[in-house]
Design a protein around this motif. Structure first.
Motif, PDB file in Angstrom:
ATOM      1  N   PRO A  84     110.502  18.002  20.542  1.00  0.00           N
ATOM      2  CA  PRO A  84     109.790  19.277  20.504  1.00  0.00           C
ATOM      3  C   PRO A  84     110.173  20.104  19.277  1.00  0.00           C
ATOM      4  CG  PRO A  84     111.621  19.405  22.027  1.00  0.00           C
ATOM      5  CD  PRO A  84     111.558  17.976  21.568  1.00  0.00           C
ATOM      6  N   PRO A  85     109.411  21.169  18.959  1.00  0.00           N
ATOM      7  CA  PRO A  85     109.773  22.041  17.837  1.00  0.00           C
ATOM      8  C   PRO A  85     111.187  22.589  17.947  1.00  0.00           C
ATOM      9  CG  PRO A  85     107.546  22.517  18.560  1.00  0.00           C
ATOM     10  CD  PRO A  85     108.112  21.540  19.559  1.00  0.00           C
ATOM     11  N   ALA A  86     111.671  22.788  19.168  1.00  0.00           N
ATOM     12  CA  ALA A  86     113.023  23.302  19.369  1.00  0.00           C
ATOM     13  C   ALA A  86     114.083  22.336  18.861  1.00  0.00           C
ATOM     14  CB  ALA A  86     113.264  23.597  20.853  1.00  0.00           C
ATOM     15  N   ARG A  87     113.686  21.075  18.647  1.00  0.00           N
ATOM     16  CA  ARG A  87     114.614  20.107  18.080  1.00  0.00           C
ATOM     17  C   ARG A  87     114.109  19.603  16.738  1.00  0.00           C
ATOM     18  NH1 ARG A  87     114.534  15.885  21.539  1.00  0.00           N
ATOM     19  NH2 ARG A  87     115.796  14.753  20.050  1.00  0.00           N
ATOM     20  N   GLY A  88     113.276  20.424  16.082  1.00  0.00           N
ATOM     21  CA  GLY A  88     112.866  20.102  14.719  1.00  0.00           C
ATOM     22  C   GLY A  88     111.568  19.345  14.602  1.00  0.00           C
ATOM     23  N   GLY A  89     110.908  19.065  15.731  1.00  0.00           N
ATOM     24  CA  GLY A  89     109.658  18.322  15.686  1.00  0.00           C
ATOM     25  C   GLY A  89     108.487  19.234  15.343  1.00  0.00           C
ATOM     26  N   GLY A  90     107.353  18.945  15.937  1.00  0.00           N
ATOM     27  CA  GLY A  90     106.165  19.737  15.610  1.00  0.00           C
ATOM     28  C   GLY A  90     105.406  19.100  14.460  1.00  0.00           C
ATOM     29  N   LYS A  91     104.778  19.940  13.652  1.00  0.00           N
ATOM     30  CA  LYS A  91     103.944  19.447  12.567  1.00  0.00           C
ATOM     31  C   LYS A  91     104.816  19.114  11.356  1.00  0.00           C
ATOM     32  CE  LYS A  91     100.213  22.217  14.427  1.00  0.00           C
ATOM     33  NZ  LYS A  91      99.581  21.052  15.039  1.00  0.00           N
ATOM     34  N   THR A  92     105.581  18.032  11.507  1.00  0.00           N
ATOM     35  CA  THR A  92     106.594  17.677  10.515  1.00  0.00           C
ATOM     36  C   THR A  92     105.985  17.458   9.137  1.00  0.00           C
ATOM     37  OG1 THR A  92     107.738  16.555  12.312  1.00  0.00           O
ATOM     38  CG2 THR A  92     108.546  16.163  10.103  1.00  0.00           C
ATOM     39  N   GLN A  93     104.845  16.785   9.062  1.00  0.00           N
ATOM     40  CA  GLN A  93     104.270  16.473   7.760  1.00  0.00           C
ATOM     41  C   GLN A  93     103.940  17.734   6.977  1.00  0.00           C
ATOM     42  OE1 GLN A  93     102.754  16.054  10.596  1.00  0.00           O
ATOM     43  NE2 GLN A  93     100.641  16.741  10.521  1.00  0.00           N
ATOM     44  N   ARG A  94     103.664  18.844   7.681  1.00  0.00           N
ATOM     45  CA  ARG A  94     103.351  20.091   6.982  1.00  0.00           C
ATOM     46  C   ARG A  94     104.591  20.663   6.291  1.00  0.00           C
ATOM     47  NH1 ARG A  94      98.251  22.086   8.486  1.00  0.00           N
ATOM     48  NH2 ARG A  94      97.342  20.960  10.247  1.00  0.00           N
ATOM     49  N   PHE A  95     105.752  20.435   6.874  1.00  0.00           N
ATOM     50  CA  PHE A  95     106.987  20.845   6.206  1.00  0.00           C
ATOM     51  C   PHE A  95     107.123  20.123   4.863  1.00  0.00           C
ATOM     52  CE2 PHE A  95     108.774  22.388  10.314  1.00  0.00           C
ATOM     53  CZ  PHE A  95     109.245  23.615   9.872  1.00  0.00           C
ATOM     54  N   TYR A  96     106.917  18.800   4.902  1.00  0.00           N
ATOM     55  CA  TYR A  96     107.125  18.011   3.692  1.00  0.00           C
ATOM     56  C   TYR A  96     106.085  18.304   2.614  1.00  0.00           C
ATOM     57  CZ  TYR A  96     110.606  15.406   6.292  1.00  0.00           C
ATOM     58  OH  TYR A  96     111.730  15.060   7.018  1.00  0.00           O
ATOM     59  N   ALA A  97     104.925  18.747   3.027  1.00  0.00           N
ATOM     60  CA  ALA A  97     103.882  19.070   2.054  1.00  0.00           C
ATOM     61  C   ALA A  97     104.100  20.439   1.407  1.00  0.00           C
ATOM     62  CB  ALA A  97     102.505  19.031   2.723  1.00  0.00           C
ATOM     63  N   SER A  98     105.086  21.183   1.890  1.00  0.00           N
ATOM     64  CA  SER A  98     105.237  22.575   1.424  1.00  0.00           C
ATOM     65  C   SER A  98     106.676  22.909   1.023  1.00  0.00           C
ATOM     66  CB  SER A  98     104.790  23.527   2.539  1.00  0.00           C
ATOM     67  OG  SER A  98     105.570  23.329   3.709  1.00  0.00           O
ATOM     68  N   MET A  99     107.384  21.938   0.442  1.00  0.00           N
ATOM     69  CA  MET A  99     108.792  22.159   0.108  1.00  0.00           C
ATOM     70  C   MET A  99     108.998  23.026  -1.136  1.00  0.00           C
ATOM     71  SD  MET A  99     110.968  20.898   2.330  1.00  0.00           S
ATOM     72  CE  MET A  99     109.880  21.790   3.440  1.00  0.00           C
ATOM     73  N   GLY A 100     108.031  23.063  -2.021  1.00  0.00           N
ATOM     74  CA  GLY A 100     108.185  23.878  -3.230  1.00  0.00           C
ATOM     75  C   GLY A 100     109.027  23.191  -4.297  1.00  0.00           C
ATOM     76  N   LYS A 101     109.158  23.836  -5.453  1.00  0.00           N
ATOM     77  CA  LYS A 101     109.817  23.229  -6.612  1.00  0.00           C
ATOM     78  C   LYS A 101     111.329  23.211  -6.495  1.00  0.00           C
ATOM     79  CE  LYS A 101     106.094  24.810  -9.661  1.00  0.00           C
ATOM     80  NZ  LYS A 101     105.741  25.701 -10.795  1.00  0.00           N
ATOM     81  N   GLU A 102     111.887  24.033  -5.611  1.00  0.00           N
ATOM     82  CA  GLU A 102     113.338  24.158  -5.544  1.00  0.00           C
ATOM     83  C   GLU A 102     114.004  23.130  -4.633  1.00  0.00           C
ATOM     84  OE1 GLU A 102     114.663  28.644  -6.026  1.00  0.00           O
ATOM     85  OE2 GLU A 102     113.177  28.460  -4.429  1.00  0.00           O
ATOM     86  N   ILE A 103     113.197  22.287  -3.985  1.00  0.00           N
ATOM     87  CA  ILE A 103     113.738  21.339  -3.011  1.00  0.00           C
ATOM     88  C   ILE A 103     113.362  19.912  -3.392  1.00  0.00           C
ATOM     89  CG2 ILE A 103     113.601  20.566  -0.609  1.00  0.00           C
ATOM     90  CD1 ILE A 103     113.307  23.450   0.222  1.00  0.00           C
ATOM     91  N   ALA A 104     114.381  19.038  -3.456  1.00  0.00           N
ATOM     92  CA  ALA A 104     114.142  17.618  -3.737  1.00  0.00           C
ATOM     93  C   ALA A 104     113.285  17.032  -2.622  1.00  0.00           C
ATOM     94  CB  ALA A 104     115.472  16.880  -3.834  1.00  0.00           C
ATOM     95  N   ASN A 105     112.196  16.370  -3.027  1.00  0.00           N
ATOM     96  CA  ASN A 105     111.279  15.828  -2.019  1.00  0.00           C
ATOM     97  C   ASN A 105     110.728  14.476  -2.469  1.00  0.00           C
ATOM     98  OD1 ASN A 105     110.067  16.162   0.522  1.00  0.00           O
ATOM     99  ND2 ASN A 105     108.163  16.899  -0.362  1.00  0.00           N
ATOM    100  N   GLU A 106     111.577  13.760  -3.269  1.00  0.00           N
ATOM    101  CA  GLU A 106     111.132  12.460  -3.781  1.00  0.00           C
ATOM    102  C   GLU A 106     111.091  11.404  -2.686  1.00  0.00           C
ATOM    103  OE1 GLU A 106     113.350  14.396  -5.563  1.00  0.00           O
ATOM    104  OE2 GLU A 106     111.680  14.986  -6.863  1.00  0.00           O
ATOM    105  N   HIS A 107     111.849  11.637  -1.617  1.00  0.00           N
ATOM    106  CA  HIS A 107     111.874  10.685  -0.506  1.00  0.00           C
ATOM    107  C   HIS A 107     111.788  11.463   0.802  1.00  0.00           C
ATOM    108  CE1 HIS A 107     113.286   7.671  -3.415  1.00  0.00           C
ATOM    109  NE2 HIS A 107     114.065   8.630  -3.868  1.00  0.00           N
TER     110      HIS A 107
END
Length: 857
Positions: A559-582
């Protein structure tokens, strides 16, 4: 209009079909099933009416039984309630299958095919295509399956679900009826607790039946779309595995179980290869291929059915012979059936001889204990880790990392023995399946650089050599305090000469795991999300300073309370300050079956993650990189939320409320996991010892979902009262990260229903505490609706909302039965036999409620 159309499609394709097919239960040749199915609608309606009238569960149940003369005896009532539970469990399975069968039509109609559309768009834009290809050269998605105890479907039931999906797609009513008969006879529960090897075997079902097919298929499609030469193909989809390797707090995981799981994974993979090879061999009957096929026949068969105790990595041999077949087909037979060979080559490149990387995880306290034990046993090897940490000031400390083979003696503690044995075992696992078979050691509760350096030394004291240490040491930062210290810990490691050299030998790549579950339990929903995001910014900056390729491994799932939810949306919105190569994340519990339980859903969710990783770099949105002012506002709101949550945690009734009114105690009696509900299981319950899964599950069974929203309303109210609402509104509209946090919060709240427990407000002990929880729920609901400009929660996600509400309606009777049983045990002194029966009843309701919540993520 668009929303109403979606709702209409979902209603027709899922809800209406579910109502039609569930009537087939009444035609099954089981008299008790038919009787239960006939009475269930009346019981469900009675429960709904009772909840609307805010009645206590015992009033709802007793008034129902008062209408039926045959339910006078306690035994008859219990028997009926058990049959209701069993019936609803199977209705949930049917709903899962109906929903999955309609996935292509309604599941994610507005998002499906995004990866394909991106590639099609690139065909007419050479520059975009070049960007995508360059991105994919150093990009991967790793899905790590964990054995966390929130997956209740045994393998046979999972198989029935998949067969039902196929039958439902074709409206094959006779077959559906047969499968429902099978379902009616198939047990849903284990009579005994599974072992770690049992858990691994259960999860291996997904490897064999889903990931084996989907991972190579997606890889092949991408290579074909982008016209990537075979020799340039890079593996984009990787798999990780925790059952049998994750010994953090699980006293049942040993080096022996790790060895068995590694062997089992290898054997299952070769059986997959052998099945494919038999189909290939039936088609390729041409001259010139015999010597290659004969060798492959023996290799696949022997490894499938007569596995060696000490196997070696056969990947190179397999690929050499498959490529030999491919060359003969192209050169002498016009390329006939060459696609079958290429498909198997692709799978062998993807899975090698290991299938999935087996991660090892242990708590830092156990690793420290092991280190200290060896130092005491071998005083001449003593090493001052604190001095090593500050090595930039004292270079002489570097020489104290020694390569020795130290014995541990018979008097060693079992956990010490296990740690040292598994370190040695890793060499054997790598020999049988290459480095990819087991290459990561995760340090839970990592608090200081010496936790990592001490483990490095343990490897060097166990026969490993510095220049051949083919292991990645992965610190896991999870609590709010650990996350705040993470950057300094990593700076200390990057400036340590021995560790810096090790990272360089490992391709200059460092993996850091950021856990979510315990940070939510530790600091509340908003603070947990913000602490992880902030830590990622700090850790990225330091990695870039030391020219380290940083990989974030996210402990998300459920569940979202354990970090789940719309996980792919997190990865699509990390911004330039966060490493997201993997992208690397844990997939756990019901998330595995809900998102990766069928070929369609697995294909969709993997492609979503791949798309998120590509888009986050090549089409990054300006709003995804937060300004200094935005960071300050989120930080202030996180602290307001944290203060509210900490007040709740410190409340004298906090744990007592959960222990008394939720099924927390019964979670330990549910035979789905080999590990205990809490660490230090023989001692009095403390919040820090309570596992996050048990914590979150207990709140979800109460339908209060506190870890998923508590404190968010207070934070948003604070922002409005301090004239910051326009900033927060702007964040929601332009920051993908912040919007996802709020949207996931709304998902948690949609799955809450305080009306079910409204009777608690009159409780002499817990009444005021319940009112306090309800007040924060109402406040949060008020503000998230205002922020999202919605009239109902999840208004922007009508299909998911409809699915959640339908599932909540199905399991409402289970919740009433569960709370009735809990209160009966609290209020009455029962004969031992009846008390046992009520405890079993509670445990059974937990199964159904959790399984019905498969769309928690």
């Amino acid at each position: 209009m668009k929303i109403s159309q979606k709702q209409s499609v979902f209603h027709n394709e899922v809800l209406t079909r579910f109502d039609l097919y569930k009537s087939l239960f009444l035609t099954l040749p089981f008299q008790r099933v038919k009787h239960t199915g006939t009475v269930l609608p009346f019981f469900s309606t009675h429960c709904e009416k009772g909840v609307d009238e805010h009645l206590a569960p015992e009033d709802i149940i007793d008034s129902f039984f008062g209408q039926y003369e045959q339910y006078v005896q306690e035994e008859d009532r219990l028997d009926f309630l058990f049959r209701i539970v069993q019936y609803i469990e199977r209705q949930v399975v049917l709903f899962d299958a109906v929903e999955d069968s309609a996935f292509q039509t309604v599941g994610k109609a507005d998002e499906s095919g995004v990866l394909q559309s991106l590639f099609q768009r690139a065909q007419g834009k050479p520059e975009l295509k070049k960007q995508i290809v360059n991105k994919l050269r150093d990009f991967s998605v790793r899905l790590v399956l964990t054995a966390h105890p929130t997956q209740f479907y045994p393998g046979p039931v999972l198989a029935i679900i998949n067969d039902l999906i196929d039958a439902l797609k074709g409206n094959d009513v006779p077959n559906i009826q047969l499968l429902l008969q099978q379902l009616g006879k198939t047990p849903f529960i284990n009579k005994e607790k599974p072992t770690p090897v049992d858990e691994a075997a259960s999860l291996a079902w997904f490897l064999e039946n889903v990931f084996y097919k989907v991972a190579s298929e997606i890889q092949s499609n991408i290579d074909s779309e982008l016209e990537v030469p075979t020799e340039d193909v890079k593996q984009l989809i990787e798999l990780g595995f925790w059952p049998g390797g994750d010994r953090d707090g699980n006293p049942n995981v040993t080096a022996e179980s790790t060895k068995k799981v590694a062997s089992m994974l290898r054997t299952i993979l070769f059986r997959c290869y052998y099945r494919d090879f038999r189909l290939l061999k039936r088609r390729i009957t041409f001259r010139g291929t015999e010597k290659y096929l004969d060798l492959l026949q023996d290799l696949f068969y022997e490894n499938s059915f007569n596995p060696s105790d000490n196997p070696t990595d056969e990947t190179a041999t397999i690929l050499e012979n498959l490529n030999g077949v491919k060359d003969v087909l192209n050169e002498r037979h016009g390329g006939l059936f060459v696609e079958l060979v290429e498909d198997l080559i692709r799978k062998v490149i993807t899975f090698g001889c290991h299938f999935t990387t087996l991660d090892i995880r242990q708590d830092s306290s156990i690793l420290r204990k092991t280190f200290n034990y060896l130092v005491e046993r071998h005083p001449d090897t003593a090493i001052d880790l604190e001095k090593v940490v500050s090595s930039e000031k004292d270079k002489e400390t570097q020489i104290k990392f020694s390569e020795l083979n130290l014995d541990y003696g018979e008097e060693a503690d079992s956990l010490v023995v296990d740690t040292l044995e598994v370190i040695r075992l890793l060499k054997d696992i790598q020999r049988s399946g290459s480095e990819r078979a087991a290459q990561r050691f995760i340090i839970s509760n990592c608090q200081q650089a010496s936790d990592i350096l001490g483990l490095v030394q343990l490897f060097l004291w166990s026969g490993w050599k510095k220049d051949a240490l083919t292991i990645d040491f992965v610190p896991l930062f999870e609590t709010v305090d650990d996350l705040s210290r993470a950057a300094q810990v990593m700076r200390s490691l990057y400036t340590n000469e021995v560790y810096a050299q090790h990272v360089k030998r490992r391709g200059n790549k460092q993996t850091i795991m950021l856990g979510f579950s315990d940070s939510t339990k530790d600091g509340g929903y908003l603070m947990a999300n913000w602490s992880i995001y902030k830590a990622k910014i700090e850790l990225t900056a330091i990695a870039r300073e030391y020219d380290v390729d940083l990989v974030f491994f996210d402990g998300r799932g459920g569940p979202p309370a354990r970090g789940g939810g719309k996980t792919q949306r997190f990865y699509a919105s990390m911004g330039k300050e966060i490493a997201n190569e993997h992208i690397q994340l844990t997939i756990q519990g019901q998330t595995i079956s809900s998102q990766y339980g069928s070929l369609d859903t697995a294909r969709y969710n993997i492609e979503q993650l791949l798309h998120a990783g590509i888009i986050s770099e090549i089409e990054q949105k300006d709003g995804d990189t937060l300004t200094t002012k935005q960071k300050e506002i989120i930080d202030q709101m996180a602290h307001e939320s944290h203060a509210k949550f900490m007040d709740l945690r410190k409340h004298p009734l906090f744990l007592k409320y959960l222990e008394t009114l939720s099924p927390l105690k019964q979670l330990s009696e549910v035979n789905i996991s080999s590990r205990p509900v809490k660490r230090n299981s023989g001692k009095e319950l403390r919040l820090e010892d309570l596992r996050a899964i048990s914590f979150v599950t207990s709140w979800s069974q109460l339908k209060q979902n506190i870890p998923g929203f508590y404190g968010v309303g207070t934070a948003l109210q604070w922002a409005e009262e301090n004239n910051l609402w326009s900033y927060v509104k702007n964040l929601y509209e332009h920051s993908g990260m912040f919007k996802t946090i709020i949207d996931n919060c709304m998902m948690s709240m949609t799955k809450s229903n305080f009306d079910i427990t409204s009777y608690m407000q009159y409780d002499a002990t817990f009444g005021d505490f319940w009112k306090m929880l309800r007040a924060e729920y109402e406040l949060t609901k008020q503000y998230v609706l205002k922020l999202s400009n919605s009239s109902v929660l999840m208004e922007d996600y009508p299909i998911e909302r409809a699915s959640i509400l339908a599932r909540e309606k199905i399991v409402l009777p289970l919740l009433i039965i569960q709370h009735y049983a809990i209160r009966t045990l609290l209020k009455k002194e029962l004969p031992e036999e009846q008390e046992t029966a009520y405890r079993k009843l509670i445990a059974r309701t937990i199964y159904g409620v959790v399984n019905a919540g498969r769309n928690l993520a």
